[in-house]
Design a protein around this motif. Structure first.
Motif, PDB file in Angstrom:
ATOM      1  N   ASP A  56       0.803  -1.212   0.000  1.00  0.00           N
ATOM      2  CA  ASP A  56       0.000   0.000   0.000  1.00  0.00           C
ATOM      3  C   ASP A  56       0.842   1.272   0.000  1.00  0.00           C
ATOM      4  N   GLN A  57       2.171   1.132  -0.029  1.00  0.00           N
ATOM      5  CA  GLN A  57       3.035   2.296  -0.050  1.00  0.00           C
ATOM      6  C   GLN A  57       3.019   2.965  -1.418  1.00  0.00           C
ATOM      7  N   LYS A  58       3.273   4.268  -1.413  1.00  0.00           N
ATOM      8  CA  LYS A  58       3.452   5.002  -2.653  1.00  0.00           C
ATOM      9  C   LYS A  58       4.948   5.050  -2.967  1.00  0.00           C
ATOM     10  N   ALA A  59       5.286   4.939  -4.222  1.00  0.00           N
ATOM     11  CA  ALA A  59       6.687   4.939  -4.621  1.00  0.00           C
ATOM     12  C   ALA A  59       6.894   5.911  -5.769  1.00  0.00           C
ATOM     13  N   SER A  60       8.095   6.453  -5.848  1.00  0.00           N
ATOM     14  CA  SER A  60       8.436   7.354  -6.950  1.00  0.00           C
ATOM     15  C   SER A  60       9.884   7.140  -7.346  1.00  0.00           C
ATOM     16  N   SER A 106       5.952   8.670 -10.550  1.00  0.00           N
ATOM     17  CA  SER A 106       5.284   7.913  -9.493  1.00  0.00           C
ATOM     18  C   SER A 106       4.763   6.592 -10.049  1.00  0.00           C
ATOM     19  N   PRO A 156       2.963   2.468  -8.613  1.00  0.00           N
ATOM     20  CA  PRO A 156       2.506   1.661  -7.470  1.00  0.00           C
ATOM     21  C   PRO A 156       3.647   0.807  -6.915  1.00  0.00           C
ATOM     22  N   ALA A 157       3.843   0.850  -5.616  1.00  0.00           N
ATOM     23  CA  ALA A 157       4.901   0.047  -5.001  1.00  0.00           C
ATOM     24  C   ALA A 157       4.678  -1.439  -5.226  1.00  0.00           C
ATOM     25  N   PHE A 171      10.083   5.901  -1.073  1.00  0.00           N
ATOM     26  CA  PHE A 171       8.832   5.326  -0.597  1.00  0.00           C
ATOM     27  C   PHE A 171       8.182   6.268   0.421  1.00  0.00           C
ATOM     28  N   LYS A 172       6.857   6.276   0.417  1.00  0.00           N
ATOM     29  CA  LYS A 172       6.121   7.087   1.383  1.00  0.00           C
ATOM     30  C   LYS A 172       5.037   6.255   2.048  1.00  0.00           C
TER      31      LYS A 172
END
Length: 267
Positions: A170-174, A225, A227-228, A266-267
């Motif tokens: 569920d983490q956001k990644a860039s 950005s 999806p992780a 990661f956020k």
């Protein structure tokens, strides 16, 4: 990419000033997202910790395309002399810190600046720190950055395998690319006021064979950005950067480009 376009990305678009230990920092927006990598115009070239303002000694400062390198002294100061005809990528790295790069020109090296490096952390993964040149070494003098290409192209595609540990789905990644020069896409040629006789398709980026984005303009700190969940946890993953090709040529002509510093946050 010519001087006026480069300045769009590296002239200091100051939107926020921070005061740390009586040092004034100007946050710079170079095309996308600034992540504690801060630059200010000053009286000397210096590398500091972005949070504390303390100098970073023994940091590596390079212009890899020209084979130039130096290190910062005990107070974080450095000097580097380069006879630049146009934009080139300057890289800075230090133990315990995320790598940093900046597109510079001759005028920039005559105007000292301070760079603030952010410390490495568990939420930032360094994928690659090396200057990479993609293409076929077949470019005209009017191509973006043709005068600055000093190293030979390593082909049309760059592939890098890297290990990823635990990553919550569920983490956001860039993904961030520190600096890019040489793209001859239609928009990059328009922005740099180069005569448009031909242009190339965008460069494309793939993660584990899934396309996650395109690169259309030159500059610093470009972020994509994704999806992780595309990452495979506790396993090797693969990143691919594929250069574009000439849209109007009657033969396959790859666009020559250079880039440096790829990280995933990661956020």
């Amino acid at each position: 990419m010519r001087k006026d376009f480069t300045r769009i990305f590296i002239i200091f678009l100051t939107v926020l000033t921070l005061e740390t230990n009586n040092i004034s920092f100007a946050e710079t927006l170079n095309g996308a997202v600034n992540e504690n990598q801060i630059i200010e115009i000053g009286k000397s070239f210096k590398v500091v910790d972005s949070k504390t303002g303390r100098p970073i000694s023994n940091a590596n400062v390079t212009i890899p395309s020209m084979g130039l390198s130096t290190k910062t002294d005990s107070q974080g100061y450095f000097s580097i002399k380069a006879n630049l005809n146009g934009p080139a990528i300057l890289g800075i790295s230090a133990d315990g810190y995320n790598p940093f790069s900046l597109t510079v020109e001759k005028d920039n090296l005559n105007k000292p600046f301070t760079v603030g490096l952010s410390k490495t952390s568990s939420n930032v993964l360094v994928v690659d720190e090396t200057l990479r040149h993609l293409g076929d070494n077949n470019f005209s003098p009017s191509s973006a950055n043709a005068e600055e290409f000093q190293i030979s192209a390593g082909g049309s595609t760059f592939n890098k395998r890297f290990y990823v540990g635990d990553v919550p789905a569920d983490q956001k990644a860039s993904l961030k690319i520190g600096s890019i020069i040489g793209l001859d896409t239609l928009i990059s040629r328009k922005l740099s006021h180069i005569k448009i006789n031909s242009y190339s398709t965008p460069s494309t980026i793939y993660l584990n064979s899934k396309k996650i984005g395109e690169l259309r303009i030159n500059g610093d700190n470009q972020v994509i950005s994704f999806p992780a969940a595309l990452l495979i946890p506790n396993s090797l993953n693969e990143l691919s950067v594929q250069t574009g090709h000439n849209e109007v040529s009657n033969y396959l002509d790859y666009d020559d480009m250079e880039f440096m510093n790829i990280t995933i946050a990661f956020k």
